[in-house]
Structures are given as structure tokens and as C-alpha cells.
Design a protein around this motif. Structure first.
Motif, mmCIF file in Angstrom:
data_model
loop_
_atom_site.group_PDB
_atom_site.id
_atom_site.type_symbol
_atom_site.label_atom_id
_atom_site.label_comp_id
_atom_site.label_asym_id
_atom_site.label_seq_id
_atom_site.Cartn_x
_atom_site.Cartn_y
_atom_site.Cartn_z
ATOM 1 N N GLN A 18 -3.140 -11.338 -12.695
ATOM 2 C CA GLN A 18 -4.287 -11.671 -13.544
ATOM 3 C C GLN A 18 -5.580 -11.125 -12.930
ATOM 4 O O GLN A 18 -6.427 -10.566 -13.620
ATOM 5 N N LEU A 19 -5.705 -11.296 -11.607
ATOM 6 C CA LEU A 19 -6.941 -10.870 -10.938
ATOM 7 C C LEU A 19 -7.107 -9.359 -10.934
ATOM 8 O O LEU A 19 -8.218 -8.850 -10.790
ATOM 9 N N LEU A 20 -6.001 -8.642 -11.085
ATOM 10 C CA LEU A 20 -6.095 -7.173 -11.124
ATOM 11 C C LEU A 20 -6.641 -6.653 -12.452
ATOM 12 O O LEU A 20 -6.906 -5.457 -12.588
ATOM 13 N N GLY A 21 -6.794 -7.547 -13.416
ATOM 14 C CA GLY A 21 -7.336 -7.126 -14.715
ATOM 15 C C GLY A 21 -6.468 -6.060 -15.346
ATOM 16 O O GLY A 21 -5.249 -6.183 -15.403
ATOM 17 N N GLY A 22 -7.111 -4.969 -15.750
ATOM 18 C CA GLY A 22 -6.393 -3.895 -16.441
ATOM 19 C C GLY A 22 -5.332 -3.232 -15.575
ATOM 20 O O GLY A 22 -4.377 -2.633 -16.081
ATOM 21 N N GLU A 23 -5.492 -3.309 -14.269
ATOM 22 C CA GLU A 23 -4.499 -2.717 -13.345
ATOM 23 C C GLU A 23 -3.291 -3.618 -13.157
ATOM 24 O O GLU A 23 -2.299 -3.233 -12.545
ATOM 25 N N GLY A 24 -3.410 -4.859 -13.653
ATOM 26 C CA GLY A 24 -2.351 -5.848 -13.408
ATOM 27 C C GLY A 24 -1.261 -5.799 -14.452
ATOM 28 O O GLY A 24 -1.439 -5.270 -15.549
ATOM 29 N N GLN A 25 -0.114 -6.351 -14.072
ATOM 30 C CA GLN A 25 1.017 -6.487 -14.991
ATOM 31 C C GLN A 25 1.018 -7.938 -15.482
ATOM 32 O O GLN A 25 1.229 -8.849 -14.697
ATOM 33 N N GLN A 26 0.733 -8.114 -16.769
ATOM 34 C CA GLN A 26 0.762 -9.474 -17.317
ATOM 35 C C GLN A 26 2.159 -10.056 -17.141
ATOM 36 O O GLN A 26 3.145 -9.365 -17.401
ATOM 37 N N ILE A 62 -3.325 -6.711 -2.618
ATOM 38 C CA ILE A 62 -2.731 -7.121 -3.895
ATOM 39 C C ILE A 62 -1.687 -6.098 -4.308
ATOM 40 O O ILE A 62 -1.978 -4.907 -4.446
ATOM 41 N N PHE A 63 -0.474 -6.589 -4.492
ATOM 42 C CA PHE A 63 0.686 -5.761 -4.807
ATOM 43 C C PHE A 63 0.535 -5.142 -6.197
ATOM 44 O O PHE A 63 0.233 -5.845 -7.164
ATOM 45 N N SER A 64 0.786 -3.836 -6.292
ATOM 46 C CA SER A 64 0.730 -3.212 -7.603
ATOM 47 C C SER A 64 2.112 -3.208 -8.255
ATOM 48 O O SER A 64 2.905 -2.266 -8.096
ATOM 49 N N LEU A 65 2.380 -4.284 -8.992
ATOM 50 C CA LEU A 65 3.658 -4.384 -9.702
ATOM 51 C C LEU A 65 3.765 -3.266 -10.746
ATOM 52 O O LEU A 65 4.831 -2.672 -10.947
ATOM 53 N N LYS A 66 2.630 -2.958 -11.369
ATOM 54 C CA LYS A 66 2.634 -1.922 -12.416
ATOM 55 C C LYS A 66 3.113 -0.575 -11.886
ATOM 56 O O LYS A 66 3.917 0.101 -12.513
ATOM 57 N N ARG A 67 2.605 -0.199 -10.713
ATOM 58 C CA ARG A 67 3.016 1.102 -10.157
ATOM 59 C C ARG A 67 4.501 1.102 -9.799
ATOM 60 O O ARG A 67 5.192 2.102 -9.973
ATOM 61 N N HIS A 68 4.986 -0.006 -9.281
ATOM 62 C CA HIS A 68 6.414 -0.093 -8.953
ATOM 63 C C HIS A 68 7.260 0.035 -10.222
ATOM 64 O O HIS A 68 8.234 0.797 -10.255
ATOM 65 N N LEU A 69 6.879 -0.730 -11.247
ATOM 66 C CA LEU A 69 7.670 -0.697 -12.484
ATOM 67 C C LEU A 69 7.602 0.686 -13.119
ATOM 68 O O LEU A 69 8.619 1.211 -13.583
ATOM 69 N N ALA A 70 6.395 1.279 -13.117
ATOM 70 C CA ALA A 70 6.242 2.606 -13.733
ATOM 71 C C ALA A 70 7.081 3.647 -12.992
ATOM 72 O O ALA A 70 7.560 4.617 -13.590
ATOM 73 N N HIS A 107 0.832 -1.210 0.000
ATOM 74 C CA HIS A 107 0.000 0.000 0.000
ATOM 75 C C HIS A 107 0.870 1.266 0.000
ATOM 76 O O HIS A 107 0.772 2.094 0.914
ATOM 77 N N PRO A 108 1.719 1.445 -1.022
ATOM 78 C CA PRO A 108 2.587 2.628 -1.026
ATOM 79 C C PRO A 108 1.867 3.872 -1.550
ATOM 80 O O PRO A 108 0.927 3.764 -2.341
ATOM 81 N N THR A 109 2.339 5.033 -1.112
ATOM 82 C CA THR A 109 1.888 6.262 -1.759
ATOM 83 C C THR A 109 2.791 6.520 -2.971
ATOM 84 O O THR A 109 3.897 5.966 -3.059
ATOM 85 N N ASP A 110 2.343 7.393 -3.853
ATOM 86 C CA ASP A 110 3.173 7.734 -5.018
ATOM 87 C C ASP A 110 4.485 8.371 -4.569
ATOM 88 O O ASP A 110 5.547 8.137 -5.152
ATOM 89 N N GLU A 111 4.362 9.179 -3.511
ATOM 90 C CA GLU A 111 5.557 9.857 -2.996
ATOM 91 C C GLU A 111 6.600 8.836 -2.525
ATOM 92 O O GLU A 111 7.799 8.977 -2.785
ATOM 93 N N GLU A 112 6.131 7.783 -1.856
ATOM 94 C CA GLU A 112 7.062 6.752 -1.386
ATOM 95 C C GLU A 112 7.703 6.016 -2.564
ATOM 96 O O GLU A 112 8.909 5.728 -2.547
ATOM 97 N N LEU A 113 6.899 5.710 -3.581
ATOM 98 C CA LEU A 113 7.468 5.020 -4.751
ATOM 99 C C LEU A 113 8.543 5.871 -5.405
ATOM 100 O O LEU A 113 9.606 5.374 -5.801
ATOM 101 N N GLN A 114 8.263 7.164 -5.497
ATOM 102 C CA GLN A 114 9.267 8.049 -6.113
ATOM 103 C C GLN A 114 10.552 8.091 -5.293
ATOM 104 O O GLN A 114 11.655 8.072 -5.838
ATOM 105 N N LEU A 115 10.392 8.130 -3.970
ATOM 106 C CA LEU A 115 11.589 8.188 -3.112
ATOM 107 C C LEU A 115 12.367 6.871 -3.172
ATOM 108 O O LEU A 115 13.602 6.872 -3.221
#
Ligand code: GUN
Ligand code: ZN
Length: 449
Positions: free
Chosen positions: A335-343, A296-304, A266-274
Motif C-alpha cells: 500500500q505504501l508503495l502507491g503506484g509501484e505497489g502490488q495491491q 521495501i520489497f518490490s513484489l511487482k518486479r518479482h511477479l513481472a 534490492h535485486p537488479t533486473d539481471e538477477e530477477l531474470q536469472l
């Protein structure tokens, strides 16, 4: 020198940034003093090196050794406590077991079970949450050295909100950590990691002592937990007013290239940037996140955001040491994240379980099977007639075979494991053959004259 022969798969080029799976159906890897010195087709290498011993690993898959970037030594016997969220699971399952490691005899037994569990699962490198007791951490390093695993670990420290037996003081945490680091950091394959349990159980003075320990041990790693569970995050926010979770570590200079933070569900955008700015890594622990219902971990946000991500089993909240299972669970959740997920294709799962972990841990010498790398490898060779055996024998190609290994594989399918070209002898889980001895010795020289 030894010539290894088999179907070899690895990901030297990151498949998240355009790289592809490298798969060679009948490859040869020539290994000298633990290092891969030549690779190519087996026929070609054999032609040039007719005298070398051959280790024949045909009939399965040879992969780089797995790299587990988050796993708890004192929790082997706590695996399988299902049905609880994080704080209840800690109170009822994990912490009572961790208190038992005050007894060094008990700790030595658990260290044996832990290192053997990693090796049987094909994990050759691990960043390990140690115990709260220096004697137990010493036993862990000693066992890793005896078996030969690549281990980064340290004394876990806390000074509040845990059972009394697990608490320390800033001074004692620093002194005991320094003594352990002097004994083990850079010795063989062992390295030290400064390890506050999580900000919830660590006050500022203790985190500050962690910062000075990190400065006192050049090259030490840092690991802890972050943003795992909603109740935990809310408690940390109350304990550290005005800080986001990452700040609680960052303001003590604990976040940098040698930092690995577990979960970050559950990261904030600010934390991901840091995190990206500091060059820190995140250990994604998918079976644990699902078992504890953490999210559910957001791999997409981490990679982005450009944050480095690798896999962690998080034993004992995670459901075992097997990184094939973690890869599969990561795949399911995306897969379960659908469009939010990273294939995730099989190549990406392999990358997360091997090269990404090596990179997170700054171990450039392992992670793939390139020339110049150390021969840390696993041979997946299921028993004949098992469903994975049927799958591998009928796979249309090597990428399909790899997907089947993630879908169906378990430690029972790991036949053998090598570190620095040497077989690990604790691996016998699958009832497969023992580590193959060189099978094709060069013919004896004909008598002259
Ligand atoms: N946060 C603090 N300690 C732990 C632990 O042992 N396991 C997990 N999953 N999260 C934690
Ligand atoms: Zn953990």
C-alpha cells in the motif's frame, strides 16, 4: 475415516494469475490416512457417509496449514531486538545467541521452543535456517519428527567475518552436512537443505563444498540470504569483484528449482531474470524488512519477472512466527508503495502464506485443501467476545472474514492444527479448547431382534 466440517477457505487457483478464493461456508472434507478423499457440502457428504466420525469446526475459519519459507531456529530468544540495521543486529542480537547453541542441552531447549512456536502459529511446513552446530541441527530434526512438523533444514555454514565459534571449513561443512542428511533427509517429513549463511560470510571454497554437498544429496534443497541490506550488498560486491549477488551462489551450481533465497529487497533486473530462468523462489520477509529498515520489497518486479514468491517470518529479525502478521505487513508495505505497489487482496495474502510456500518448497501434497492433498489445516476460532470473534460473526462474507483474520488474527486465535489429518498437541496458545475430538459419533446400532 474422519469427516471434518467447517467454513473452509483456500486458493487452489493462483489469485495472482486470475484464480479466486475458494470459500465454502459449510463444507465437508473426508480424510482417510491423512489424505482428503472427498470434499463437498457437509450435508451432501454426511448423507453419503453417515457412519464416519465428524470433527465439528463450525464457528471459525478452516485454512490450509501455513508454510513459512524462511525462519531461523536459533533465533527464537532473539526476537524483538529493535532499532538496528542488519549488520548491527547480527552482531549484537542474533550471533551471540547462535553461539550458545554449541551447548546441546541449550539447543534441545531452543528446539522445543522453536517447533512449538511454529505449531502454535499454525505453521505446518517450514524451510528453516538451522544452527552452525551439527548437534543442534540434529536436535531440531529430532524435535520436528517428534511433533510431526514438515521440516526442511540444514547445517548453517560460514568461514569468515562471524564470531570464531561459528566458523567451519569446506571439508568439515561437507562432512557434517552429509552425515546430517544421511540421518534425516527423506526420513518422515524431514528433508535436508544446504545452507550457507550468506556470501558475506562464505568464501568460494566453502560455497563450492556446498555445491558438492547438494550434488551428493539427491533432492536436497538450497537456501541462503540475498540482497537484503545496502551495507551487506556493498560488502559482497567487494568480496566478489565482478559478480552480482546471485552469481556468488549460481557459479557454484546452487541456484535452481530447489533454491529459496530470503529477502531480495534490492535485486537488479539481471538477477530477477536469472532467478526466473533457474526456477528459484524468493522468501519475502516483510516484518523483518521493516524492523531492520532493510527496504521495501518490490513484489511487482518479482511477479513481472516470473519469480516465485512466498512468505517467510524470518524470526528472529521478524517479529514472530505468525504468517497472518507477515501477510498483513506485506499488504501494508505494498500500500505504501502507491503506484509501484502490488495491491493485495485477502485471497492473495492467503495464497502467499499457504499454496505459494508449498510450491516454493516443491511440496505438491500440501498448500490447499483439494481432494488428493494431505489434510494439513488450521482452525482459526477466536475466543468469544474478542474483536476478531466480533469481526468474524459480523463479516458480510467469507472473503471479508478472511481479511479480518489477517487484520486481527494472532497465534492466540489458532485453536487447533492438523498435519496429515492428525492433531498437533503442542497447540494450546489461545486458551481455546483443546483439539476437538470427533463429536458426532454414529448412533449405536439398534439391537437386532
Ligand atoms: N543475513 C545473514 N544472516 C542473517 C540473519 O540471521 N537474519 C537476517 N535477516 N539476515 C541475515
Ligand atoms: Zn534470515
Amino acid at each position: 475415516m474422519t469427516l471434518f466440517r467447517g467454513t473452509v477457505l483456500d486458493t487452489p487457483d493462483d489469485p495472482f494469475t486470475g484464480g479466486a478464493l475458494r470459500a465454502e461456508a459449510d463444507a465437508g472434507l473426508l480424510v482417510r490416512a491423512g489424505v482428503i478423499v472427498e470434499r463437498g457440502s457437509f450435508a451432501e457428504l454426511r448423507g453419503r457417509h453417515a457412519e464416519e466420525d465428524v470433527v465439528d469446526l463450525t464457528g471459525g475459519l478452516v485454512l490450509p496449514g501455513f508454510v513459512d519459507t524462511h525462519v531461523h531456529f536459533p533465533q527464537v530468544r532473539a526476537i524483538g531486538g529493535l532499532g538496528m540495521p542488519l549488520m548491527d543486529w547480527l552482531e549484537r542480537c542474533a550471533l551471540p545467541e547462535e553461539v550458545r547453541l554449541a551447548d546441546e542441552h541449550y539447543a534441545r531447549a531452543v528446539a522445543g521452543e522453536f517447533i512449538s512456536g511454529l505449531a502454535q502459529a499454525g505453521t505446518t511446513t517450514a524451510l528453516v535456517f538451522g544452527a552452525h552446530f551439527a548437534g543442534a541441527v540434529d536436535a531440531l530434526f529430532a524435535e520436528a519428527a517428534r511433533v510431526g512438523l514438515r521440516l526442511t533444514s540444514g547445517l548453517v555454514v560460514s568461514d569468515r567475518l562471524l564470531p570464531e565459534e561459528l566458523l567451519t571449513t569446506p571439508q568439515r561443512a561437507h562432512d557434517e552436512g552429509l552425515a546430517l542428511a544421511r540421518r534425516w533427509h527423506g526420513v518422515g517429513r524431514n528433508r535436508y537443505a544446504v545452507t550457507p549463511r550468506f556470501s558475506l560470510s562464505c568464501g568460494d571454497a566453502l560455497l563450492d563444498s556446498c555445491g558438492s554437498l547438494q550434488r551428493d544429496v539427491p533432492g536436497a534443497w538450497f537456501t541462503s540470504h540475498i540482497n537484503e541490506n545496502a551495507v551487506e550488498i556493498a560488502t559482497v560486491a567487494e568480496l566478489f569483484p565482478g559478480c552480482h549477488y546471485l552469481d556468488t551462489y549460481d557459479r557454484h551450481d546452487l541456484i535452481g528449482r530447489r533454491s529459496v533465497l530470503a529477502h531480495n529487497v534490492h535485486p537488479t533486473d539481471e538477477e530477477l531474470q536469472l532467478l526466473a530462468h533457474r526456477g528459484a523462489s524468493v522468501a519475502h520477509c516483510p516484518t523483518s524488512n521493516a524492523a531492520l529498515g532493510s527496504g521495501i520489497f518490490s513484489l511487482k518486479r518479482h511477479l513481472a519477472s516470473g519469480v516465485r514468491v512466498a512468505l517467510g517470518s524470518d524470526v528472529g529479525a521478524g517479529t514472530g512466527f505468525c504468517l497472518l502478521k507477515e501477510g498483513l505487513q506485506a499488504y501494508f508495505l505494498q500500500q505504501l508503495l502507491g503506484g509501484e505497489g502490488q495491491q493485495l487482496a485477502a485471497a492473495q495474502l492467503l495464497h502467499l502464506a499457504t499454496a505459494a510456500g508449498a510450491e516454493a518448497l516443491g511440496l505438491e501434497e500440501v498448500g490447499d485443501l483439494n481432494v488428493g492433498k494431505r489434510f494439513d489445516a488450521v482452525w482459526i476460532r477466536p475466543r468469544p467476545g474478542t474483536t476478531l470473534d466480533v469481526g468474524l460473526r459480523n463479516a458480510a462474507g467469507t472473503e471479508e472474514a478472511l481479511a479480518k483474520a489477517f487484520a486481527l488474527g494472532s497465534p492466540a486465535d489458532i485453536d487447533s492444527v492438523w498435519i496429515d489429518g492428525e492433531p498437533l498437541h503442542t497447540v494450546s496458545a489461545g486458551g481455546g479448547s483443546s483439539t476437538p475430538a470427533p463429536t458426532h459419533r454414529p448412533p449405536a446400532a439398534a439391537p437386532v431382534g
